[in-house]
Design a protein around this motif. Sequence first.
Motif, short mmCIF file in Angstrom:
data_model
loop_
_atom_site.label_atom_id
_atom_site.label_comp_id
_atom_site.label_asym_id
_atom_site.label_seq_id
_atom_site.Cartn_x
_atom_site.Cartn_y
_atom_site.Cartn_z
N GLY A 44 0.78 -1.22 0.00
CA GLY A 44 0.00 0.00 0.00
C GLY A 44 0.82 1.28 0.00
N PHE A 45 1.65 1.43 1.01
CA PHE A 45 2.41 2.66 1.18
C PHE A 45 3.81 2.50 0.56
N ALA A 46 4.16 3.39 -0.34
CA ALA A 46 3.40 4.51 -0.90
C ALA A 46 2.80 4.11 -2.24
N SER A 47 1.90 4.95 -2.78
CA SER A 47 1.26 4.65 -4.04
C SER A 47 2.19 5.00 -5.21
N LEU A 48 2.66 3.97 -5.90
CA LEU A 48 3.51 4.23 -7.06
C LEU A 48 2.69 4.60 -8.28
N HIS A 49 1.40 4.26 -8.28
CA HIS A 49 0.53 4.80 -9.33
C HIS A 49 0.58 6.33 -9.28
N VAL A 50 0.41 6.88 -8.09
CA VAL A 50 0.42 8.33 -7.92
C VAL A 50 1.80 8.89 -8.18
N SER A 51 2.82 8.24 -7.64
CA SER A 51 4.18 8.80 -7.76
C SER A 51 4.65 8.85 -9.20
N VAL A 52 4.43 7.79 -9.97
CA VAL A 52 4.92 7.76 -11.35
C VAL A 52 4.14 8.74 -12.23
N VAL A 53 2.82 8.81 -12.05
CA VAL A 53 2.03 9.76 -12.85
C VAL A 53 2.39 11.19 -12.47
N PHE A 54 2.62 11.45 -11.17
CA PHE A 54 3.04 12.79 -10.75
C PHE A 54 4.42 13.11 -11.31
N THR A 55 5.31 12.13 -11.35
CA THR A 55 6.62 12.30 -11.98
C THR A 55 6.45 12.73 -13.44
N ALA A 56 5.56 12.04 -14.16
CA ALA A 56 5.33 12.37 -15.57
C ALA A 56 4.81 13.81 -15.71
N CYS A 57 3.88 14.19 -14.82
CA CYS A 57 3.30 15.54 -14.89
C CYS A 57 4.37 16.61 -14.66
N LEU A 58 5.18 16.43 -13.62
CA LEU A 58 6.23 17.40 -13.32
C LEU A 58 7.26 17.46 -14.44
N PHE A 59 7.64 16.30 -14.93
CA PHE A 59 8.62 16.26 -16.01
C PHE A 59 8.11 16.98 -17.25
N LEU A 60 6.88 16.68 -17.65
CA LEU A 60 6.31 17.32 -18.84
C LEU A 60 6.24 18.83 -18.66
N HIS A 61 5.92 19.27 -17.44
CA HIS A 61 5.85 20.70 -17.15
C HIS A 61 7.22 21.35 -17.27
N TYR A 62 8.20 20.82 -16.57
CA TYR A 62 9.52 21.43 -16.54
C TYR A 62 10.27 21.28 -17.87
N ALA A 63 9.99 20.21 -18.61
CA ALA A 63 10.67 20.01 -19.89
C ALA A 63 10.02 20.82 -21.01
N GLY A 64 8.91 21.50 -20.70
CA GLY A 64 8.27 22.35 -21.69
C GLY A 64 7.58 21.60 -22.81
N ILE A 65 7.01 20.44 -22.50
CA ILE A 65 6.30 19.65 -23.51
C ILE A 65 4.97 20.33 -23.84
N ASN A 66 4.40 19.99 -24.97
CA ASN A 66 3.15 20.56 -25.47
C ASN A 66 2.10 20.72 -24.37
N ARG A 67 1.43 21.89 -24.36
CA ARG A 67 0.46 22.21 -23.31
C ARG A 67 -0.68 21.19 -23.25
N LEU A 68 -1.16 20.75 -24.39
CA LEU A 68 -2.26 19.78 -24.42
C LEU A 68 -1.84 18.47 -23.74
N VAL A 69 -0.62 18.03 -23.99
CA VAL A 69 -0.11 16.81 -23.37
C VAL A 69 0.00 17.01 -21.85
N ARG A 70 0.48 18.18 -21.44
CA ARG A 70 0.61 18.46 -20.01
C ARG A 70 -0.77 18.47 -19.33
N THR A 71 -1.74 19.09 -19.97
CA THR A 71 -3.09 19.15 -19.40
C THR A 71 -3.69 17.76 -19.26
N ALA A 72 -3.49 16.92 -20.28
CA ALA A 72 -3.99 15.54 -20.22
C ALA A 72 -3.32 14.77 -19.07
#
Length: 353
Positions: A252-280
């Motif tokens: 259970g602890f910790a949720s790697l579903h949450v951690s990996v998806v949050f990693t992807a979100c932060l990476f896409l944001h900081y790497a300046g990937i397309n806004r539509l991809v970041r929003t999705a």
Amino acid sequence: MFRWPYTFAVCLSLAVGATAVYYSQHLDVGLKDPEGFLGPAYVRLPLIGLLIFAVGIVPQSIHRFGFRHFIGGVRTIIRDEWTLKRVGYVAAGMLSFYICYVSYRNLKSYLPELREDVNYDRELAALDHFLFFGNYPAEVLHSVFGTAVMAQVLAVLYVLYLPFVPITVGAVLVLHRDFTVGAWYATAVSLNWVLGTISYYILPSLGPAFFQPQSFYDLPENGASALQMSLFKGAFNFKEDPQGDAIFGIAGFASLHVSVVFTACLFLHYAGINRLVRTAAWTYLGFTILATLYLGWHYIADDIGGLFIGWLAVAVGAFVTGNTRRQKRKRLAANEVEGVRPATEVATTGPSI
């Protein structure tokens, strides 16, 4: 060697791989390559990489050379842009990711052997009950969203995580021209496996659906419940015969579903990937967090722990691959002094750490 963006990822994969081998020998439990989306990871990752390569290069060739000459265009693009160095970087990223993932799955499977009779579900459930003012999160969410359509939607989105991880890793490694950015994402995701494994051993737990299954009897059968049943059977078979083919996959602890998806979100944001991809990606993160509570995979503390692991993985990954803002500015300044500016360099992205 230390300027190579994959130095940390390779060292990390060797360390965690050696740890998995050690405990495999210590417990007399053979290492297993977990089956998953499109088969074993050693088949899945190269296959995804080749598929993404084709998806990326064929439209590019058609655009540049037209339909009549796109085959020759493919050869030209491969000859001009896909050097042995670029292929080597992609291979290093996938291999590091693969070793960390397989080691994580095996070390997770050894949890009941190394942390026998230690479980914090009661405490985590009590914390959930307190935070929801005398209610359990799943019961409240079932009342608010119902137990029919929403259960099926969240189940699909939750299980989508299985292909989401290797596909995003393959896409960044193959499609991004800046080798250090690919190294950053591959390193960050690999760190998720290692940090997640450590969290499992610090606070062993099963999760609400396994600790309080009666709270989820009103949900219809769905993809997530089928996965939970598969994990339950695998856990039972592993405890019955640790030397067999089964893998213990419940933690259970910790949720790697949450951690990996949050990693992807932060990476896409900081790497300046397309806004539509970041929003999705951010939208998917919101649904993932909701699904962990609604379907009983995790407690609130698990999701908070996952968010912390995701942030830490991105920050460390940026630092060790030279992708912080300070490192990029310093590298750009050095290139300008020498009169050289690599076409793949991005000077203004990267987290402030």
